[in-house]
Design an enzyme around this catalytic site. Structure first.
Site, PDB file in Angstrom:
ATOM      1  N   GLY A  46      14.081   5.318   3.668  1.00  0.00           N
ATOM      2  CA  GLY A  46      13.389   5.630   4.912  1.00  0.00           C
ATOM      3  C   GLY A  46      13.481   7.113   5.206  1.00  0.00           C
ATOM      4  N   CYS A  94      22.155   8.390   5.013  1.00  0.00           N
ATOM      5  CA  CYS A  94      21.030   9.129   5.579  1.00  0.00           C
ATOM      6  C   CYS A  94      20.776  10.349   4.724  1.00  0.00           C
ATOM      7  CB  CYS A  94      21.371   9.537   7.006  1.00  0.00           C
ATOM      8  SG  CYS A  94      20.060  10.445   7.827  1.00  0.00           S
ATOM      9  N   LEU A  95      19.493  10.645   4.453  1.00  0.00           N
ATOM     10  CA  LEU A  95      19.177  11.817   3.626  1.00  0.00           C
ATOM     11  C   LEU A  95      19.603  13.112   4.325  1.00  0.00           C
ATOM     12  CD1 LEU A  95      15.691  10.823   2.170  1.00  0.00           C
ATOM     13  CD2 LEU A  95      17.945  10.630   1.106  1.00  0.00           C
ATOM     14  N   HIS A 136      17.117   2.564  12.197  1.00  0.00           N
ATOM     15  CA  HIS A 136      17.757   3.832  11.829  1.00  0.00           C
ATOM     16  C   HIS A 136      16.736   4.980  11.921  1.00  0.00           C
ATOM     17  CE1 HIS A 136      20.299   6.351   8.901  1.00  0.00           C
ATOM     18  NE2 HIS A 136      19.163   7.004   8.990  1.00  0.00           N
ATOM     19  N   GLU A 137      15.541   4.752  11.346  1.00  0.00           N
ATOM     20  CA  GLU A 137      14.522   5.819  11.359  1.00  0.00           C
ATOM     21  C   GLU A 137      14.025   6.070  12.778  1.00  0.00           C
ATOM     22  OE1 GLU A 137      14.552   7.459   8.841  1.00  0.00           O
ATOM     23  OE2 GLU A 137      15.408   5.966   7.503  1.00  0.00           O
ATOM     24  N   HIS A 140      16.118   8.438  14.784  1.00  0.00           N
ATOM     25  CA  HIS A 140      15.874   9.857  14.501  1.00  0.00           C
ATOM     26  C   HIS A 140      14.855  10.459  15.471  1.00  0.00           C
ATOM     27  CE1 HIS A 140      18.088  10.844  10.863  1.00  0.00           C
ATOM     28  NE2 HIS A 140      17.674   9.753  10.247  1.00  0.00           N
TER      29      HIS A 140
HETATM   30 ZN   LIG Z   1      18.510   8.952   8.537  1.00  0.00          ZN
END
Ligand SMILES: [Zn+2]
Length: 174
Positions: A46, A94-95, A136-137, A140
């Site tokens: 994601g 998370c990226l 989660h996304e 953000h």
């Molecule tokens: Zn993330």
């Protein structure tokens, strides 16, 4: 399509409240595709627009296991219209917080309403990993990271570690 640089925490650009998209036009569609390509290459499941420096309510998600056909979702202005009382715990990464993981509890099932890549209103029922990933996304988009769901002690440990790594990289990479 293009691969975009992903912002790593701590960074003020990851803490902003993103603005809704007025319409999913060609520019938004291109951003969605670039985000998908960036996510797949990372690899991740994601990605949210603020992670690539765009403060708009756009996310992309694809939780299909590697080796299986892709199942990408492109969502603008996602909104949770229903969430289950039962919760599920996943270890999240998370990226924007590379190599950091923590267990987070979230509603196990959700119904999310969004604009798709053709500017059509859609609703999706999601459960388990897909539900967790979408939540989660969506976090953000309000400047919330998965570490904001865990204890302050653990959060500070992770953020300190990332800050230190950033400094090392800056020195080495010049
Ligand atoms: Zn993330």
């Amino acid at each position: 399509m293009a691969v975009l640089p992903v912002i790593v925490a701590p960074d003020p650009r990851l803490k902003v409240k993103c603005k809704p998209v007025e319409k999913v036009d060609a520019a938004v569609r291109k951003l969605m595709d670039d985000m998908l390509e960036t996510m797949e290459l990372a690899p991740g499941i994601g990605l949210a627009a603020p992670q690539v420096g765009v403060a708009k309510r756009i996310i992309v998600v694809d939780v299909a296991p590697s080796g299986e056909p892709r199942k990408p979702y492109r969502m603008a202005n996602p909104e949770i219209v229903w969430a289950s009382d039962d919760m599920v715990v996943f270890e999240e990464g998370c990226l924007s917080l590379p190599d950091q993981f923590a267990e987070v509890a979230r509603p196990a099932r959700i119904r999310v309403r969004y604009l798709d890549h053709e500017n059509e209103i859609r609703e999706l029922e999601a459960k388990d990993m897909l539900a967790t990933c979408i939540q989660h996304e969506m976090d953000h988009l309000d400047g919330v990271l998965f570490v904001d769901h865990i204890s302050a002690l653990k959060r500070n440990m992770i953020l300190r570690r990332l800050k230190k790594e950033k400094k090392t990289k800056a020195t080495v990479g010049a």
